[in-house]
Design an enzyme around this catalytic site. Sequence first.
Site, PDB file in Angstrom:
ATOM      1  N   LYS A 143      37.004  35.970  34.381  1.00 58.71           N
ATOM      2  CA  LYS A 143      38.122  36.913  34.829  1.00 58.71           C
ATOM      3  C   LYS A 143      38.779  37.707  33.668  1.00 58.71           C
ATOM      4  O   LYS A 143      38.776  39.112  33.802  1.00 58.71           O
ATOM      5  CB  LYS A 143      39.111  36.481  35.933  1.00 58.71           C
ATOM      6  CG  LYS A 143      40.028  37.863  36.543  1.00 58.71           C
ATOM      7  CD  LYS A 143      41.208  37.153  37.299  1.00 58.71           C
ATOM      8  CE  LYS A 143      42.104  37.171  36.264  1.00 58.71           C
ATOM      9  NZ  LYS A 143      43.525  36.687  36.886  1.00 58.71           N
ATOM     10  N   ASP A 161      40.348  38.461  41.402  1.00 64.95           N
ATOM     11  CA  ASP A 161      41.511  37.606  41.198  1.00 64.95           C
ATOM     12  C   ASP A 161      41.562  37.303  42.862  1.00 64.95           C
ATOM     13  O   ASP A 161      40.888  37.542  43.679  1.00 64.95           O
ATOM     14  CB  ASP A 161      42.762  38.388  40.673  1.00 64.95           C
ATOM     15  CG  ASP A 161      43.170  39.772  41.407  1.00 64.95           C
ATOM     16  OD1 ASP A 161      42.106  39.897  42.627  1.00 64.95           O
ATOM     17  OD2 ASP A 161      43.953  40.171  41.059  1.00 64.95           O
TER      18      ASP A 161
END
Length: 248
Positions: A143, A161
């Site tokens: 991420k 997320d």
Amino acid sequence: MTLPPSSSSSPRATAKTAARLPAGAKARAPQVLAAMQTLYPDARTELQFSSPFELLVATVLSAQATDVSVNAATPALFARYPDAQAMSLAEAADLEPLIRTIGLYRGKARNLAALARLLIERHGGEVPNDFEAVVALPGAGRKTANVVLSNAYGYPAIAVDTHVGRLARRLGLSTQTNPDKVEADLGRLFPRDRWVFLHHALILHGRRVCMARKPDCAACLMRDFCPKVGVTLPEGQPQKGQPAKGSL
């Protein structure tokens, strides 16, 4: 630039990914994108930064913390340590007081000190424009690499997320809970040149409308086609699809 390995990049993986997509996902995806473009035409990261290094640090700090708390702490942090060279000379104990208001600050301070040293040792103090190299940095992961490379260097990526994952499932775009698999599903459904925008727009929608505990479905532009997977709405809220108990 070294591109990240993706389960959507090989025909064999693509077939498996396509088979996992929820019913109607391909038809809903253009509707979702149109709604996001209407609601958040200028969607971008809310983290404040002025260099790839500042973005990397802010992204590492944002794990399990709000962007608001990160943005409140980073001005003093960056004034003291404006680049990797300056931060590489710091110990975790030097960084802790500056990020104390951010969740998990002790571990993040250790990661930042180590991260800065590795940037000096391996990359001349610069944030590498390379997925695997960013992933290898302390406190970073897929991420973080997607956020940094997309916002600093324009690499097309969907960083998943909690907001992006939750909306992907509620909107019936993915059934996955693993962020990497959600990323692969969304990558199959949306044009590559809209991935970065979609990531930011879904985050904004998750913060402002489709919240985890009390989604405001009545005010949502997507209420007429959203299946609301996993959403239990208060009486009086418009219902669509077959929502399950609880919330995602």
